[in-house]
Design a protein around this motif. Sequence first.
Motif, PDB file in Angstrom:
ATOM      1  N   ARG A 299      -1.357  -5.253  13.782  1.00 22.27           N
ATOM      2  CA  ARG A 299      -0.907  -6.166  12.733  1.00 22.27           C
ATOM      3  C   ARG A 299      -2.059  -7.038  12.259  1.00 22.27           C
ATOM      4  N   VAL A 300      -2.229  -7.122  10.932  1.00 21.13           N
ATOM      5  CA  VAL A 300      -3.306  -7.915  10.330  1.00 21.13           C
ATOM      6  C   VAL A 300      -2.686  -9.024   9.485  1.00 21.13           C
ATOM      7  N   LYS A 301      -3.094 -10.265   9.730  1.00 20.39           N
ATOM      8  CA  LYS A 301      -2.560 -11.393   8.958  1.00 20.39           C
ATOM      9  C   LYS A 301      -3.265 -11.534   7.614  1.00 20.39           C
ATOM     10  N   HIS A 302      -4.574 -11.263   7.593  1.00 15.99           N
ATOM     11  CA  HIS A 302      -5.328 -11.321   6.343  1.00 15.99           C
ATOM     12  C   HIS A 302      -6.431 -10.260   6.390  1.00 15.99           C
ATOM     13  N   PRO A 303      -6.700  -9.596   5.255  1.00 11.87           N
ATOM     14  CA  PRO A 303      -7.711  -8.526   5.235  1.00 11.87           C
ATOM     15  C   PRO A 303      -9.079  -8.930   5.768  1.00 11.87           C
ATOM     16  N   SER A 304      -9.423 -10.229   5.651  1.00 12.10           N
ATOM     17  CA  SER A 304     -10.733 -10.694   6.116  1.00 12.10           C
ATOM     18  C   SER A 304     -10.892 -10.561   7.631  1.00 12.10           C
ATOM     19  N   GLU A 305      -9.795 -10.316   8.336  1.00 11.91           N
ATOM     20  CA  GLU A 305      -9.878 -10.129   9.785  1.00 11.91           C
ATOM     21  C   GLU A 305     -10.555  -8.812  10.145  1.00 11.91           C
ATOM     22  N   VAL A 306     -10.441  -7.823   9.239  1.00  8.86           N
ATOM     23  CA  VAL A 306     -10.977  -6.487   9.561  1.00  8.86           C
ATOM     24  C   VAL A 306     -11.990  -5.957   8.540  1.00  8.86           C
ATOM     25  N   LEU A 307     -12.060  -6.592   7.346  1.00 12.59           N
ATOM     26  CA  LEU A 307     -12.972  -6.116   6.302  1.00 12.59           C
ATOM     27  C   LEU A 307     -13.766  -7.275   5.723  1.00 12.59           C
ATOM     28  N   GLU A 308     -14.882  -6.936   5.051  1.00 13.19           N
ATOM     29  CA  GLU A 308     -15.665  -7.944   4.329  1.00 13.19           C
ATOM     30  C   GLU A 308     -16.171  -7.334   3.030  1.00 13.19           C
ATOM     31  N   VAL A 309     -16.322  -8.169   2.010  1.00 14.09           N
ATOM     32  CA  VAL A 309     -16.775  -7.708   0.698  1.00 14.09           C
ATOM     33  C   VAL A 309     -18.169  -7.083   0.818  1.00 14.09           C
ATOM     34  N   GLY A 310     -18.336  -5.921   0.189  1.00 13.80           N
ATOM     35  CA  GLY A 310     -19.614  -5.214   0.248  1.00 13.80           C
ATOM     36  C   GLY A 310     -19.671  -4.165   1.336  1.00 13.80           C
ATOM     37  N   GLN A 311     -18.699  -4.173   2.219  1.00 14.67           N
ATOM     38  CA  GLN A 311     -18.681  -3.208   3.332  1.00 14.67           C
ATOM     39  C   GLN A 311     -18.420  -1.793   2.816  1.00 14.67           C
ATOM     40  N   GLU A 312     -19.195  -0.832   3.293  1.00 19.41           N
ATOM     41  CA  GLU A 312     -18.987   0.574   2.951  1.00 19.41           C
ATOM     42  C   GLU A 312     -18.206   1.249   4.069  1.00 19.41           C
ATOM     43  N   LEU A 313     -17.260   2.106   3.684  1.00 25.78           N
ATOM     44  CA  LEU A 313     -16.415   2.740   4.686  1.00 25.78           C
ATOM     45  C   LEU A 313     -15.719   3.962   4.108  1.00 25.78           C
ATOM     46  N   ASP A 314     -15.186   4.802   4.993  1.00 24.09           N
ATOM     47  CA  ASP A 314     -14.389   5.949   4.572  1.00 24.09           C
ATOM     48  C   ASP A 314     -12.951   5.500   4.390  1.00 24.09           C
ATOM     49  N   VAL A 315     -12.282   6.030   3.361  1.00 17.17           N
ATOM     50  CA  VAL A 315     -10.874   5.712   3.124  1.00 17.17           C
ATOM     51  C   VAL A 315     -10.096   7.006   2.867  1.00 17.17           C
ATOM     52  N   TYR A 316      -8.836   6.967   3.256  1.00 17.69           N
ATOM     53  CA  TYR A 316      -7.937   8.107   3.082  1.00 17.69           C
ATOM     54  C   TYR A 316      -7.125   7.892   1.808  1.00 17.69           C
ATOM     55  N   VAL A 317      -7.054   8.906   0.945  1.00 20.83           N
ATOM     56  CA  VAL A 317      -6.310   8.796  -0.312  1.00 20.83           C
ATOM     57  C   VAL A 317      -4.835   9.114  -0.031  1.00 20.83           C
ATOM     58  N   LYS A 318      -3.983   8.108  -0.119  1.00 22.20           N
ATOM     59  CA  LYS A 318      -2.560   8.297   0.148  1.00 22.20           C
ATOM     60  C   LYS A 318      -1.834   8.872  -1.069  1.00 22.20           C
ATOM     61  N   SER A 319      -2.110   8.313  -2.230  1.00 18.51           N
ATOM     62  CA  SER A 319      -1.453   8.807  -3.451  1.00 18.51           C
ATOM     63  C   SER A 319      -2.305   8.510  -4.674  1.00 18.51           C
ATOM     64  N   VAL A 320      -2.083   9.302  -5.727  1.00  8.55           N
ATOM     65  CA  VAL A 320      -2.814   9.153  -6.986  1.00  8.55           C
ATOM     66  C   VAL A 320      -1.810   9.191  -8.124  1.00  8.55           C
ATOM     67  N   ASP A 321      -1.790   8.137  -8.941  1.00  8.10           N
ATOM     68  CA  ASP A 321      -0.921   8.086 -10.117  1.00  8.10           C
ATOM     69  C   ASP A 321      -1.816   8.077 -11.357  1.00  8.10           C
ATOM     70  N   ARG A 322      -1.958   9.234 -11.967  1.00  6.74           N
ATOM     71  CA  ARG A 322      -2.868   9.351 -13.114  1.00  6.74           C
ATOM     72  C   ARG A 322      -2.337   8.652 -14.358  1.00  6.74           C
ATOM     73  N   ASP A 323      -1.024   8.475 -14.460  1.00 11.83           N
ATOM     74  CA  ASP A 323      -0.450   7.807 -15.632  1.00 11.83           C
ATOM     75  C   ASP A 323      -0.735   6.308 -15.625  1.00 11.83           C
ATOM     76  N   THR A 324      -0.565   5.690 -14.462  1.00  7.82           N
ATOM     77  CA  THR A 324      -0.798   4.243 -14.367  1.00  7.82           C
ATOM     78  C   THR A 324      -2.202   3.913 -13.878  1.00  7.82           C
ATOM     79  N   LYS A 325      -2.987   4.960 -13.597  1.00 12.37           N
ATOM     80  CA  LYS A 325      -4.366   4.778 -13.112  1.00 12.37           C
ATOM     81  C   LYS A 325      -4.393   3.983 -11.799  1.00 12.37           C
ATOM     82  N   ARG A 326      -3.514   4.348 -10.881  1.00 16.39           N
ATOM     83  CA  ARG A 326      -3.461   3.657  -9.600  1.00 16.39           C
ATOM     84  C   ARG A 326      -3.720   4.632  -8.454  1.00 16.39           C
ATOM     85  N   ILE A 327      -4.512   4.152  -7.526  1.00 14.77           N
ATOM     86  CA  ILE A 327      -4.838   4.946  -6.347  1.00 14.77           C
ATOM     87  C   ILE A 327      -4.499   4.124  -5.114  1.00 14.77           C
ATOM     88  N   SER A 328      -3.697   4.714  -4.243  1.00 12.70           N
ATOM     89  CA  SER A 328      -3.329   4.033  -2.996  1.00 12.70           C
ATOM     90  C   SER A 328      -4.190   4.585  -1.867  1.00 12.70           C
TER      91      SER A 328
END
Length: 370
Positions: A224-253
């Motif tokens: 459980r994470v209370k705020h994203p800053s607990e595990v990430l920081e701006v500028g950090q490079e990392l691998d991410v898993y693409v959960k879903s892609v909505d080409r109509d609304t241009k949203r990527i989860s």
Amino acid sequence: MKELLEQEDMPDIQERTVVKGVVVQVSRDEAYVDIGYKQEIPVSKRDLAVPAPDDARDVVKVGDEIDVYIKSLGGDNGGSLSKVEADKMAAWKDIEVIKEKGETVEAKVAKEVKGGLVAYVMGLRGFIPASQMELHFVKDLSVYVDQTVEAEIIEIDVQKRRLVLSRRKLLERDRAEKEEAVFSAIEPEQIVRGTVKRLVDYGAFIDIGGVDGLAHISDLAWHRVKHPSEVLEVGQELDVYVKSVDRDTKRISLSVKDTLPDPWIEKAEKYAEGDFIEGKIIKLTDFGAFMEIEPGFDGLIPMGELAEKRIERADEAVHTGDIVIVKVLRIDTKRKRISLSITKAKRDADSADIKKYEGASEEESEHTSE
């Protein structure tokens, strides 16, 4: 009569026009320019360049041919000239051509003012509204002071000396091109490289090839994470898993945790169906009891597996804090559930004791017959 003849020989020189002149003398504070008038006219260093140089000799030298704007004629000095004004008039013409062609300009940001930034283009004072600096709202515009940025001309009025610029329009076009490239290639279940751009209360925006995807806070870590800053920081490079892609609304989860080992799976791999394990009862429910197998990892003992006889409530068989021995019935890695049984553990233990007793009896019989 001599003055009249000299005036007839002079070219047509008028105030508030731009003419060419030759630098004939330069000192620290001014340069004298010959424009074909009856005498050379001084140009102060503040009229030679913007910002004004410490030394006029840093801008021009004797023999240079320059354009100057005639501010006035006559008087003890012969008049007043400005290279700065001439450069500005030429720059306004160039700016008009640039706008007509749809080209961009390099703007040097000078200072922050109410509503935006003052920036200079080819010596001309321009204005970049706050809303035209970035794709998103910028709280502190002062970070751009002294930077040179590429911008587009969105409004120009030569008479009013009005020049309005936009950096956002260029960013929007660039984003559209990158979006087209990313959305034509990306598919769900891919793992891609990204850079953390922004952290918000509900998750993190991660740049993947120029397009931002959102990793919800519940997808940042297995715990459980209370705020994203607990595990990430701006500028950090990392691998991410693409959960879903909505080409109509241009949203990527996106998901960060799905690229990391699942602690539950790692712990479950230590056990197998049929194993006997000991643990502590940590919670009673209407459908059974939860037993802690190890810290942060527990399994369910269904109501029917708590006791041999039929019971209505879990506390008829066990209580919180009891240490019990159970048999592992099922390990469901997809649903992340482990089913345990006290009754089957007791039956197997009784069966083992019987076999042990029967084995001992057979050995005793063999010794007696001998």
